[in-house]
Design a protein around this motif. Sequence first.
Motif, PDB file in Angstrom:
ATOM      1  N   SER A  86      49.066  26.208  31.048  1.00  0.00           N
ATOM      2  CA  SER A  86      49.398  26.920  30.069  1.00  0.00           C
ATOM      3  C   SER A  86      50.932  27.944  30.308  1.00  0.00           C
ATOM      4  N   VAL A  87      50.943  28.284  31.370  1.00  0.00           N
ATOM      5  CA  VAL A  87      52.050  28.986  31.775  1.00  0.00           C
ATOM      6  C   VAL A  87      53.463  28.120  31.695  1.00  0.00           C
ATOM      7  N   SER A 125      34.035  25.354  42.072  1.00  0.00           N
ATOM      8  CA  SER A 125      34.855  24.377  40.978  1.00  0.00           C
ATOM      9  C   SER A 125      35.390  24.748  39.679  1.00  0.00           C
ATOM     10  N   LEU A 126      34.678  25.792  39.031  1.00  0.00           N
ATOM     11  CA  LEU A 126      35.134  26.467  37.726  1.00  0.00           C
ATOM     12  C   LEU A 126      36.289  27.161  37.888  1.00  0.00           C
ATOM     13  N   LEU A 137      39.755  26.508  36.009  1.00  0.00           N
ATOM     14  CA  LEU A 137      40.478  27.677  35.070  1.00  0.00           C
ATOM     15  C   LEU A 137      41.921  28.032  35.771  1.00  0.00           C
ATOM     16  N   CYS A 138      41.982  28.030  37.192  1.00  0.00           N
ATOM     17  CA  CYS A 138      43.386  28.143  37.631  1.00  0.00           C
ATOM     18  C   CYS A 138      44.353  27.045  37.108  1.00  0.00           C
ATOM     19  N   GLY A 139      43.791  25.739  37.133  1.00  0.00           N
ATOM     20  CA  GLY A 139      44.645  24.684  36.727  1.00  0.00           C
ATOM     21  C   GLY A 139      45.013  24.882  35.262  1.00  0.00           C
ATOM     22  N   LEU A 140      44.092  25.222  34.557  1.00  0.00           N
ATOM     23  CA  LEU A 140      44.155  25.438  33.060  1.00  0.00           C
ATOM     24  C   LEU A 140      45.423  26.845  32.765  1.00  0.00           C
TER      25      LEU A 140
END
Length: 259
Positions: free
Chosen positions: A67-68, A55-56, A60-63
């Motif tokens: 950001s990109v 889940s983490l 993190l991938c979504g964040l």
Amino acid sequence: MVKITLHGVGGHKADKEGDGDKAEVLVPCPPHEELGLRLHPKRSPVKNLWCLVVSLVVVLCGLVLASVYLYRHYFISQQVPEENFFHCRVLYEDSIYAPLRGRQELEENVGIYLKENYEQISVPLPRFGGSDPADIVHDFHRGLTAYHDLALDKCYIIELNTSIVMPPRSLWELLINVKRGSYLPQTYLIQEEMVVTGRVWNLRPLGFYIQRLCSGKETYRLRRHHSQRRINKREAQNCHSIRHFENTFVVETVICDSV
């Protein structure tokens, strides 16, 4: 315990002989807790930890992707592409205030945004003085020009003068033609005179680019001074000038609080 009864092989005959032929075998039954574990096994702590880690990683991938996206669309989009960014040095004759000084040099950075239809000019402090450093925005979509006088930290707004300021495509073509050399051809100086008319409190109607330039700064409206008498900077009080290049000649914009 579970009671299991075994019958003889003889069928009905064995039944007639009575209960004596019956054999009883007691088999132990597992506890109810063990049955419950077999029917509904509990999750191990390792599986719970693994789910948390997955889940983490997803979060993190979504964040990172967000950001990109923001970087590409909001940061890079505000940067001027290399072919649209020019560092200019102009040699010109100042026949207004220094006719005997000879050729002078004006240096500035020009950003041309063809798609957005606006130009942004940054003029550093001249080596020999005589004018203020400034950032200038020409918004052809809204028909406005904004001057940010860096020496005063004030903004000035006026209608775009298309007879002086070349449109983005024309200015881009002009600078592309002289990009191979360090200097533009020698040119001359003209002067435009402006007077402050009042304070601007709401920047939103001025558009995004001018609002970004003048946000947090005192902003004033200008009108052009059409008097036949030229403003003498030595006589006028509270006058400042900005020299900039946006055509085949250099423009000196004189801004006065009063004349």
